[in-house]
Motif scaffolding. Structure first.
Motif, PDB file in Angstrom:
ATOM      1  N   CYS A  44     -21.690 -18.528   2.603  1.00 15.44           N
ATOM      2  CA  CYS A  44     -22.200 -18.682   3.962  1.00 15.44           C
ATOM      3  C   CYS A  44     -23.699 -18.383   3.981  1.00 15.44           C
ATOM      4  O   CYS A  44     -24.232 -17.742   3.074  1.00 15.44           O
ATOM      5  CB  CYS A  44     -21.469 -17.735   4.910  1.00 15.44           C
ATOM      6  N   LEU A  49     -25.739 -10.264  15.689  1.00 16.89           N
ATOM      7  CA  LEU A  49     -24.995 -11.146  14.797  1.00 16.89           C
ATOM      8  C   LEU A  49     -24.258 -12.191  15.620  1.00 16.89           C
ATOM      9  O   LEU A  49     -23.536 -11.856  16.564  1.00 16.89           O
ATOM     10  CB  LEU A  49     -23.988 -10.347  13.969  1.00 16.89           C
ATOM     11  N   THR A  83     -21.367 -14.924  15.209  1.00 19.48           N
ATOM     12  CA  THR A  83     -20.311 -15.159  14.233  1.00 19.48           C
ATOM     13  C   THR A  83     -19.140 -15.892  14.873  1.00 19.48           C
ATOM     14  O   THR A  83     -19.175 -16.240  16.060  1.00 19.48           O
ATOM     15  CB  THR A  83     -19.849 -13.806  13.630  1.00 19.48           C
ATOM     16  N   ARG A 123     -14.266 -15.216  10.061  1.00 21.01           N
ATOM     17  CA  ARG A 123     -14.680 -13.945  10.672  1.00 21.01           C
ATOM     18  C   ARG A 123     -14.116 -12.755   9.888  1.00 21.01           C
ATOM     19  O   ARG A 123     -14.769 -11.703   9.771  1.00 21.01           O
ATOM     20  CB  ARG A 123     -14.207 -13.909  12.128  1.00 21.01           C
ATOM     21  N   VAL A 181     -16.437 -12.094   7.015  1.00 24.19           N
ATOM     22  CA  VAL A 181     -17.709 -11.553   7.500  1.00 24.19           C
ATOM     23  C   VAL A 181     -17.544 -10.076   7.849  1.00 24.19           C
ATOM     24  O   VAL A 181     -18.328  -9.214   7.419  1.00 24.19           O
ATOM     25  CB  VAL A 181     -18.206 -12.360   8.721  1.00 24.19           C
ATOM     26  N   ASP A 182     -16.513  -9.765   8.627  1.00 27.71           N
ATOM     27  CA  ASP A 182     -16.277  -8.376   9.019  1.00 27.71           C
ATOM     28  C   ASP A 182     -16.011  -7.498   7.798  1.00 27.71           C
ATOM     29  O   ASP A 182     -16.444  -6.339   7.735  1.00 27.71           O
ATOM     30  CB  ASP A 182     -15.100  -8.288   9.984  1.00 27.71           C
ATOM     31  N   ILE A 203     -22.997  -8.224  18.870  1.00 29.37           N
ATOM     32  CA  ILE A 203     -22.257  -9.358  18.320  1.00 29.37           C
ATOM     33  C   ILE A 203     -22.005 -10.388  19.415  1.00 29.37           C
ATOM     34  O   ILE A 203     -21.586 -10.046  20.529  1.00 29.37           O
ATOM     35  CB  ILE A 203     -20.909  -8.916  17.709  1.00 29.37           C
ATOM     36  N   ASP A 245     -19.799 -13.973  19.584  1.00 31.17           N
ATOM     37  CA  ASP A 245     -18.924 -14.842  18.793  1.00 31.17           C
ATOM     38  C   ASP A 245     -18.582 -16.118  19.533  1.00 31.17           C
ATOM     39  O   ASP A 245     -18.693 -16.201  20.763  1.00 31.17           O
ATOM     40  CB  ASP A 245     -17.663 -14.115  18.317  1.00 31.17           C
ATOM     41  N   ALA A 264     -22.546 -21.829  17.168  1.00 33.42           N
ATOM     42  CA  ALA A 264     -23.268 -20.688  16.600  1.00 33.42           C
ATOM     43  C   ALA A 264     -24.699 -21.079  16.253  1.00 33.42           C
ATOM     44  O   ALA A 264     -25.648 -20.321  16.505  1.00 33.42           O
ATOM     45  CB  ALA A 264     -22.541 -20.175  15.360  1.00 33.42           C
ATOM     46  N   ALA A 273     -27.220 -16.185  13.125  1.00 34.09           N
ATOM     47  CA  ALA A 273     -25.848 -16.643  12.897  1.00 34.09           C
ATOM     48  C   ALA A 273     -25.508 -16.591  11.419  1.00 34.09           C
ATOM     49  O   ALA A 273     -26.344 -16.899  10.561  1.00 34.09           O
ATOM     50  CB  ALA A 273     -25.672 -18.065  13.417  1.00 34.09           C
ATOM     51  N   ILE A 274     -24.301 -16.179  11.125  1.00 33.70           N
ATOM     52  CA  ILE A 274     -23.740 -16.336   9.788  1.00 33.70           C
ATOM     53  C   ILE A 274     -22.686 -17.426   9.892  1.00 33.70           C
ATOM     54  O   ILE A 274     -21.680 -17.265  10.575  1.00 33.70           O
ATOM     55  CB  ILE A 274     -23.120 -15.026   9.261  1.00 33.70           C
ATOM     56  N   VAL A 275     -22.965 -18.550   9.244  1.00 32.17           N
ATOM     57  CA  VAL A 275     -22.117 -19.729   9.403  1.00 32.17           C
ATOM     58  C   VAL A 275     -21.739 -20.304   8.048  1.00 32.17           C
ATOM     59  O   VAL A 275     -22.365 -20.020   7.030  1.00 32.17           O
ATOM     60  CB  VAL A 275     -22.821 -20.818  10.248  1.00 32.17           C
TER      61      VAL A 275
END
Length: 326
Positions: free
Chosen positions: A170, A196, A198, A206, A209-210, A223, A225, A232, A243-245
């Motif tokens: 990612c 973040l 997400t 997710r 990521v978590d 956060i 979401d 995102a 964003a973490i995608v």
């Protein structure tokens, strides 16, 4: 009521009414008379044993039963059309039509260049590309409605075979003028001071990521979401956070004013090709499968290919227990 008692014309009329929002519009779509469409709907209601529409003068509204039945009816109507196309192709000696079902991230990023790589003589006169959520992709392939599927993992459905599994890390997506945009690598600890963005499903991407944030003992400042990678990216473009995608969405849907950066921790995105467990791929789809892999290698930095894996090994990797070996 059994499937055998369903009449195609009735299902087609029902789907047309749902699409057009009324009998008059459906009649135009089907090139039928309005009374004919009304009769087909009434016959379908009698067959099903429940009302599909509430009638209020000239206006009609779908019932709760109709809303729940519509996706299945639409699927059956599409299958019939595809069967008819294939029969016509077989009769004329042409390559048969086929349907590809893929999650939206892969449908927009890897499917188009892979289709372009299929030799012209193998391409059917009609082909179908459906973007859907992962569970719908799995169901479509398992039931034979689709010939080939591209899905993110985990995915499970009776009657599926996994042809191959791919993995790519990612990425972080952020506005070009964000303070972190100048960094060639985004450290995970930077999220302690920013928002973040997400995914919302806690059991898919997710989860991984978590898991990484918990392992590194880092808590994002805030956060946001959402349920799609494209959303995102849009949120990140507006400066609402970083964003973490998944990489397929990030590199397949480039956004103006948005930059992509690798993270200092690898968060894997797993995806792969799924097929019917007992169905052989026609030549065109075999070429397509290889072309998807080639497109992934070109488009997705850090891409790794894994051959078909045992369910236990794949599950361990998906949920952060151990990395997969290439």
């Amino acid at each position: 009521m059994t499937v055998e008692t369903l009449d195609f014309k009735q299902l087609e009329a029902f789907c047309a009414v749902m699409t057009a929002g009324g009998v008059t519009g459906a009649a135009r779509l089907l090139h039928r008379s309005q009374p004919n469409v009304s009769r087909l709907i009434q016959e379908l209601e009698n067959t099903l044993g429940f009302a599909l529409f509430v009638r209020n003068g000239p206006r009609i509204s779908p019932t709760e039963h109709a809303l729940r039945f519509h996706p299945e009816a639409e699927r059956l109507v599409n299958v019939f059309h595809h069967v008819r196309e294939r029969a016509e192709a077989i009769g004329s000696g042409q390559p048969p039509s086929f349907e590809i079902s893929a999650i939206s991230a892969l449908a927009v990023s890897l499917v188009p260049p892979a289709l372009a790589a299929i030799p012209r003589e193998l391409m059917p006169r009609s082909l179908h590309v459906q973007a859907a959520v992962v569970d719908r992709v799995a169901q479509s392939v398992a039931t034979g409605a689709s010939d080939f599927g591209l899905a993110s993992f985990p995915v499970s459905y009776p009657g599926l075979g996994v042809k191959w599994v791919g993995e790519a890390p990612c990425v972080a997506a952020l506005r070009h003028d964000h303070p972190l945009a100048a960094k060639p690598l985004i450290p995970l600890r930077a999220f302690a001071d920013c928002t973040l963005i997400t995914m919302s499903n806690p059991f898919k991407l997710r989860y991984r990521v978590d898991h990484v944030f918990e392992k590194e003992r880092i808590a994002p400042r805030a956060i946001v979401d959402t349920n799609t990678g494209a959303t995102a990216l849009s949120l990140a473009r507006e400066g609402l956070g970083v964003a973490i995608v998944d990489p397929a969405t990030a590199y397949g849907m480039p956004f103006r004013d948005l930059v992509l950066r690798p993270l200092d921790v690898r968060i894997p995105f797993f995806f792969g090709a799924i097929v019917g467990a007992s169905r052989a791929l026609p030549p065109a789809l075999s070429v397509f499968s290889d072309a998807v892999l080639a497109a992934a290698e070109r488009l997705l930095p850090g891409f790794r290919l894994h051959q078909t894996l045992g369910a236990d090994l794949l599950e361990d990797a998906l949920y952060g227990e151990q990395p997969l070996q290439t």
